[in-house]
Design a protein around this motif. Structure first.
Motif, PDB file in Angstrom:
ATOM      1  N   GLU A  74       0.803  -1.218   0.000  1.00 49.24           N
ATOM      2  CA  GLU A  74       0.000   0.000   0.000  1.00 49.24           C
ATOM      3  C   GLU A  74       0.840   1.274   0.000  1.00 49.24           C
ATOM      4  O   GLU A  74       0.486   2.258  -0.651  1.00 49.24           O
ATOM      5  N   TRP A 106     -10.868   3.229  -1.039  1.00 49.78           N
ATOM      6  CA  TRP A 106     -10.343   2.511  -2.198  1.00 49.78           C
ATOM      7  C   TRP A 106     -11.485   2.221  -3.160  1.00 49.78           C
ATOM      8  O   TRP A 106     -12.577   1.858  -2.750  1.00 49.78           O
ATOM      9  N   ASP A 149      -7.408  -1.496  -8.325  1.00 53.75           N
ATOM     10  CA  ASP A 149      -8.014  -0.782  -7.204  1.00 53.75           C
ATOM     11  C   ASP A 149      -7.060   0.333  -6.827  1.00 53.75           C
ATOM     12  O   ASP A 149      -5.868   0.264  -7.082  1.00 53.75           O
ATOM     13  N   ASP A 196      -6.623   4.130  -4.256  1.00 49.96           N
ATOM     14  CA  ASP A 196      -7.172   5.007  -3.252  1.00 49.96           C
ATOM     15  C   ASP A 196      -7.794   6.188  -3.999  1.00 49.96           C
ATOM     16  O   ASP A 196      -7.134   6.850  -4.783  1.00 49.96           O
TER      17      ASP A 196
END
Lengths: 321, 440
Positions: free
Chosen positions: B79, B317, B100, B102
């Protein structure tokens, strides 16, 4: 197959010098072809992975190439270089790199030499100690960084536990979160991880010094320090030059530790920012490949200059002898 | 020799420029036609770990079993440097089918041509069910590029008993939030009362991801500033370096210099063990141990008001389909599945995040009206006045990096106006370098 290996050109009779010369020149041109063939794989790899990227970096450093962007690439001349040289953060990282090298090169070389001398003696369990001192080198730097990060935790870390006991709780640095202690923490980790490698090189150098020299020195009444100063050190001169060179180059490439250990890469407040980190963040996080390439070129020229200076100094030492 | 170098250089440039134009004609990605062609295996990046990832993998697994046309393969990406990885994947043309990301990074990816619009991919009915805040954050240039299964919010968690001990009042809603001065004062009293580091700001979430921008930009917005001037998204000057913002960030800095903040925490222990009785944290903490540790003593409080009312973060997300998806319908089927009530509720159980559809939201016990976390739902309902979406511009990756750096510097005691000025310069330079991010 064995038949062909026997099929070597017979040595020419000494009575025919002309024929012989022709044979030699033929052999040497054939030798050249063979040499090229043999080095071709290595040369091809060097070209693809070293020369080509390097030339490409030089070219890109004059453009505004971005990592991924729908905008067209433009030639921007020297702007990338101009930006680097006016960027305080770049100079900060340059300064950190220099500081790191200035500490690590002497400390690590001296420590490696001391360890090598130590494990070269007729100690009991010296194989064990050699292995123990060499072990960190086998560890990946990233792993060493994470382990040391835990060891250096201010409240629960082992290092501060020991320091606290020794100093009656007076010396409890915040290590990685403190601007003045972060660099020493990085130095500590780096030396711990790197010293074993230099130790092994020194060990090889030590074993190449003939025992007779020490015997002669002892006969002349030299004590241990004099033996070290006048037999060991001169015997290790070439090894020393090599080790210092390599350590310096590794020191300038400092990256893993400053990326992984502080809470923010290069932190706190840029206290451990290095050129490699600056390069990565410019190219990837800020997505400016052109400017990152310019940093790469400057970095290369800098390391090249340092190496050339060191080689010159090293060679002078040798001529003095 | 010189000619050889020139040729090599041209070859080098030619190749990289070619690679670049390759990413340029991104609009060439396929579009949805409503049906999946044969059997498909699609790949997706996924961030994060722990419970959230485990649940996501379970959802993927049950999707793969629920039908036999589409198989989803998950590739984990750390991340902290997620955006770097996506940008690198884009540059080297190795994007997965489904991405995916943020929330606010979406605008950059969409501008870049990495994502394809979802308007024709996602069922109209599903789109209509999504909360307005979710569709709004997923939209760039009037097209929908991302859908999220949940939204989010930042709150203060506190032990009521600790607050009572120092005589501090417990705000109940956004309207009676603590003022910044009141909050600072309370922290001081708590420190005097024996809590050595009364506040956990969760600095340990890592300074590389979105935490700093997500959790601390509400301070800037509450002071009346912003990360960028949202009128045209051309410059951060006048928004991020406003005197009011400088003042607010100086207050923020004072919590560090006065040693109120637990800067050495490595996990949630300080709050769970009541060593730090106030925690600045996301809505996920409620179900991740806070309620269990504090029980009825737990108070959920809005972030302090720095002048123009309490603000909070939002967005989470999201998922989008990339230009590399050969059959976007297969990817869309997966996204539809993620948005079913069943998937949403299982993510809710694991992460404790407010689901992104009214239908699922109603069935949660903590976000329902009068539920213990209804503060988050209320704030989201009052977006963008209370919950503020992060700036919707392709410059976002630079903005978040510059602001995080500034927050880090400020928390370490650097000069506040200088740190903010540096962030403004970085942001403005980036916008200039990209010709103002013209809509493609």
């Amino acid at each position: 197959m064995s038949h062909t290996t026997l099929d070597k050109p017979a040595p020419a009779p000494p009575s025919a010098p002309v024929a012989r010369r022709r044979a030699v020149s033929g052999a040497s041109s054939r030798g050249r072809v063979v040499a090229i063939l043999f080095s071709a794989p290595a040369l091809a790899l060097l070209a693809v992975f070293l020369i080509f990227p390097f030339v490409s970096a030089i070219v890109l450093s004059f453009t505004n190439q971005r990592l991924a962007s729908p905008l067209p690439v433009e030639f921007t001349g020297l702007e990338n270089y101009q930006r680097i040289f006016t960027d305080g953060q770049f100079w900060r990282s340059f300064g950190n790199n220099t500081l790191f090298a200035a500490i690590v090169v002497p400390v690590q070389t001296a420590a490696a030499l001391a360890l090598a001398v130590l494990v070269n003696r007729q100690l009991r369990m010296r194989l064990f100690f050699r292995t123990v001192y060499f072990l960190p080198t086998v560890t990946v730097m990233a792993v060493a960084s994470v382990v040391w990060k835990v060891l250096l935790l201010p409240d629960s870390g082992l290092v501060n536990g020991v320091l606290g006991t020794l100093s009656f709780g007076n010396l409890q640095p915040g290590w990685l979160s403190s601007t003045s202690w972060a660099m020493p923490a990085i130095v500590l980790t780096s030396v711990w991880q790197g010293v074993g490698f230099q130790m092994v090189i020194f060990l090889a150098g030590l074993q190449a010094i003939p025992a007779s020299l020490y015997e002669a020195a002892r006969v002349d009444g030299a004590n241990a320090w004099q033996q070290f100063r006048h037999v060991t050190l001169p015997g290790l001169r070439n090894t020393l030059v090599f080790v210092i060179n390599v350590t310096a180059i590794f020191a300038f490439r400092l990256f893993d530790q400053v990326y992984l250990m502080p809470q923010f890469p290069g932190g706190p407040t840029d206290a451990t920012r290095t050129m490699m980190l600056q390069l990565l963040q410019t190219g990837y996080t800020r997505r400016m490949i052109g400017q990152a390439s310019a940093i790469a070129v400057v970095f290369f020229l800098f390391v090249l200059a340092v190496t050339l200076v060191q080689r010159r100094l090293g060679r002078e030492e040798r001529t003095v002898r | 020799m010189r000619r050889t170098i020139v040729i090599a250089a041209c070859a080098a440039l030619g190749l990289t420029a070619g690679g670049c134009s390759g990413t340029g004609d991104a609009s060439g990605g396929s579009s949805c036609d409503g049906k999946i062609d044969g059997k498909r295996t699609i790949s997706t990046f996924y961030h994060g770990g722990g419970e959230e990832k485990k649940t996501f993998l379970n959802v993927v697994d049950s999707f793969n079993k629920s039908q036999d046309q589409v198989t989803v393969k998950v590739q984990s990406v750390p991340e902290g440097t997620y955006n770097d990885s996506v940008q690198a994947a884009s540059a080297s043309d190795k994007l997965p089918d489904v991405l995916d990301f943020d929330g606010p990074n979406l605008y950059n990816y969409a501008w870049n041509g990495d994502l394809i619009p979802l308007d024709d991919c996602i069922n109209v009915r599903t789109q209509a069910e999504l909360l307005p805040s979710i569709t709004q954050q997923g939209t760039y240039d009037e097209k929908l590029y991302g859908v999220g299964a949940f939204d989010s919010g930042v709150v203060l968690y506190a032990y009521k008993s600790a607050l009572k001990k120092v005589g501090a009042r417990v705000p109940t809603g956004v309207d009676d939030a603590w003022t910044a001065a009141e909050f600072t004062d309370t922290l001081g009293k708590l420190k005097k009362a024996g809590y050595e580091r009364p506040l956990d700001m969760h600095m340990w979430y890592g300074r590389q991801g979105e935490w700093f921008s997500y959790a601390f930009s509400p301070i800037v917005q509450s002071a009346g500033g912003d990360l960028i001037d949202r009128d045209g998204y051309r410059s951060a000057a006048g928004a991020l370096d406003k005197p009011e913002v400088v003042k607010a960030m100086k207050t923020f800095q004072s919590w560090y210099t006065k040693k109120y903040v637990n800067t050495e925490a490595q996990d949630d222990t300080p709050f769970l063990k009541k060593q730090s009785p106030i925690a600045w944290n996301g809505m996920w903490a409620y179900k991740n141990g806070y309620k269990k540790a504090a029980g009825d003593d737990l108070a959920v409080i809005p972030l302090p008001d720095f002048g123009t009312g309490s603000k909070t973060g939002m967005g989470s997300w999201q998922f989008g389909i990339t230009r590399k998806a050969e059959d976007p319908d297969a990817a869309a089927a997966f996204l539809e599945y993620l948005l079913t009530k069943k998937s949403q509720l299982s993510m809710y159980d694991a992460v404790g995040a407010p689901p992104s559809t009214e239908r699922a939201l109603k069935e949660t016990d903590i976000y329902a009206p009068d539920g213990p976390m209804s503060l988050v739902t209320d704030s989201l309902n009052q977006a963008p006045d209370v919950a503020v979406p992060r700036p919707q511009t392709p410059a976002y990756p630079t903005i978040t990096q510059a602001f995080s750096q500034a927050v880090d510097d400020i928390s370490l005691g650097k000069d506040v106006p200088g740190a903010l000025k540096k962030a403004v310069d970085t942001i403005d330079q980036d916008i200039k370098d990209n010709d103002g991010y013209p809509v493609q």
